[in-house]
Design a protein around this motif. Structure first.
Motif, PDB file in Angstrom:
ATOM      1  N   GLU A  30      -7.712  23.693  30.611  1.00  0.00           N
ATOM      2  CA  GLU A  30      -7.717  22.681  31.691  1.00  0.00           C
ATOM      3  C   GLU A  30      -8.980  21.576  31.455  1.00  0.00           C
ATOM      4  O   GLU A  30      -9.123  20.726  32.203  1.00  0.00           O
ATOM      5  N   GLN A  31      -9.951  22.063  30.808  1.00  0.00           N
ATOM      6  CA  GLN A  31     -11.246  21.057  30.504  1.00  0.00           C
ATOM      7  C   GLN A  31     -10.803  19.790  30.095  1.00  0.00           C
ATOM      8  O   GLN A  31     -10.075  19.621  29.245  1.00  0.00           O
ATOM      9  N   THR A  32     -11.506  18.929  30.696  1.00  0.00           N
ATOM     10  CA  THR A  32     -11.529  17.364  29.931  1.00  0.00           C
ATOM     11  C   THR A  32     -11.955  17.147  28.776  1.00  0.00           C
ATOM     12  O   THR A  32     -11.514  16.644  27.827  1.00  0.00           O
ATOM     13  N   TYR A  60     -16.742  20.485  33.088  1.00  0.00           N
ATOM     14  CA  TYR A  60     -17.994  21.447  32.749  1.00  0.00           C
ATOM     15  C   TYR A  60     -18.470  21.227  31.255  1.00  0.00           C
ATOM     16  O   TYR A  60     -19.696  20.890  30.946  1.00  0.00           O
ATOM     17  N   LEU A  61     -17.641  21.573  30.380  1.00  0.00           N
ATOM     18  CA  LEU A  61     -17.874  21.365  28.892  1.00  0.00           C
ATOM     19  C   LEU A  61     -18.161  19.960  28.405  1.00  0.00           C
ATOM     20  O   LEU A  61     -18.839  19.848  27.631  1.00  0.00           O
TER      21      LEU A  61
END
Length: 308
Positions: A42-44, A109-110
């Motif tokens: 689910e990271q952008t 985060y990433l």
């Protein structure tokens, strides 16, 4: 400090897309691991690869190992051993982000880590801001973490600050792999099992190649899950043996080591008779005492914890 060149120009770091892998060393927490892996999807900015290192396939039970960007590898148990296996698996990437199997990252985060590593080519290690740390209490569950990160969303978006720190916090630690390759660096497998202070040791060796920073906008929650951890007696031994080993090795200052040992020993003594229900204080104190006896007898070594 004189820093060795990385062979990665500022222009390349700022303009080229980075290949980013996430590495997770796991033991005995398949249910939590599955929730963390869901969060990574689910990271952008999704990772280019995810490598999970476990002692056995039972430790990744229920994980869809057929996904093209996910690789599960098995081998000997021990945090430093498992993280070295991950380093070998991602040797051709630009950045690896080591996350504990109970660290829940914020959605950006990433994305934030990538931006910092592109914009600041002198950064070789980055650690995020831990919004809440269950290791300091009975632990948190994933739903607790998601609620905390949801409430923290506005704060995470409002800061782009990075500050230099002595070491990264191993539950979330981004590593520039050019520096690893330049120094031929690996995690020190003399620190067995839980590998207490492996983050300090690795950070200080990486410091020869650039900056160690905290990235305020890279946020997450460390659940501090109690399952899968080593015994209180073993941790207590490591609380004495590991700092002194790092002092001899030159990767931890005497002052920091003394602070760590005295703080833990004092807490174990003070709380042995009224311990927290989630901490084996008596076991930790017995481990502390055993290590001090080994120190006086000239036998102290991090690896002796394996005999306890």
């Amino acid at each position: 400090m004189n820093r060795a060149p990385l062979g990665l120009s500022a222009k390349r770091a700022q303009n080229a897309a980075l290949r980013i892998a996430v590495g997770i060393a796991t033991t005995g927490r398949p249910l939590i691991l599955r929730r963390v892996l869901e969060r990574l999807r689910e990271q952008t900015r999704v990772p280019d690869a995810i490598v999970v290192s476990a002692p056995s396939m039972a430790d990744v039970s229920g994980v869809n190992t057929d996904l093209p960007d996910l690789r599960c590898i098995t081998g000997d148990r021990g945090l430093t051993i498992q993280r070295n296996a991950i380093l070998r698996a991602v040797s051709d990437f630009n950045v690896v982000i080591f996350l504990d199997d109970d660290f829940v990252p914020s959605p950006r985060y990433l994305e934030v880590v990538e931006q910092v590593f592109q914009d600041a080519p002198d950064v070789v290690v980055g650690t995020g801001r831990v919004v809440a740390d269950g290791i300091l209490g009975p632990g948190l569950d994933v739903d607790d973490a998601l609620n905390m990160l949801r409430d923290d969303g506005s704060a995470a978006a409002s800061t782009r600050e990075i500050v230099d720190v002595y070491n990264a916090y191993g539950c979330n630690m981004a590593i520039r792999l050019d520096a690893v390759r330049a120094g031929g660096l690996t995690f020190d497998e003399t620190l067995p099992l839980y590998g207490w202070l492996e983050d300090v040791d690795f950070s200080r060796r990486m410091a020869a190649y650039g900056r160690i920073v905290k990235i305020s906008a890279a946020r997450g929650v460390h659940l501090g899950a109690k399952s899968g951890r080593q015994s209180g007696r073993r941790l207590g031994y490591s609380q004495v043996a590991n700092p002194l080993y790092l002092v001899r090795k030159g990767t931890c200052s005497r002052r920091k080591a003394l602070k760590l040992m005295s703080r833990n020993l004092a807490a174990n003594v003070a709380k042995t008779f009224r311990p927290e229900p989630y901490i084996d204080r008596a076991g930790r104190l017995m481990g502390n005492i055993r290590a001090l006896l080994d120190l006086m007898g000239g036998r102290l070594s991090p690896e002796r914890v394996l005999n306890l």
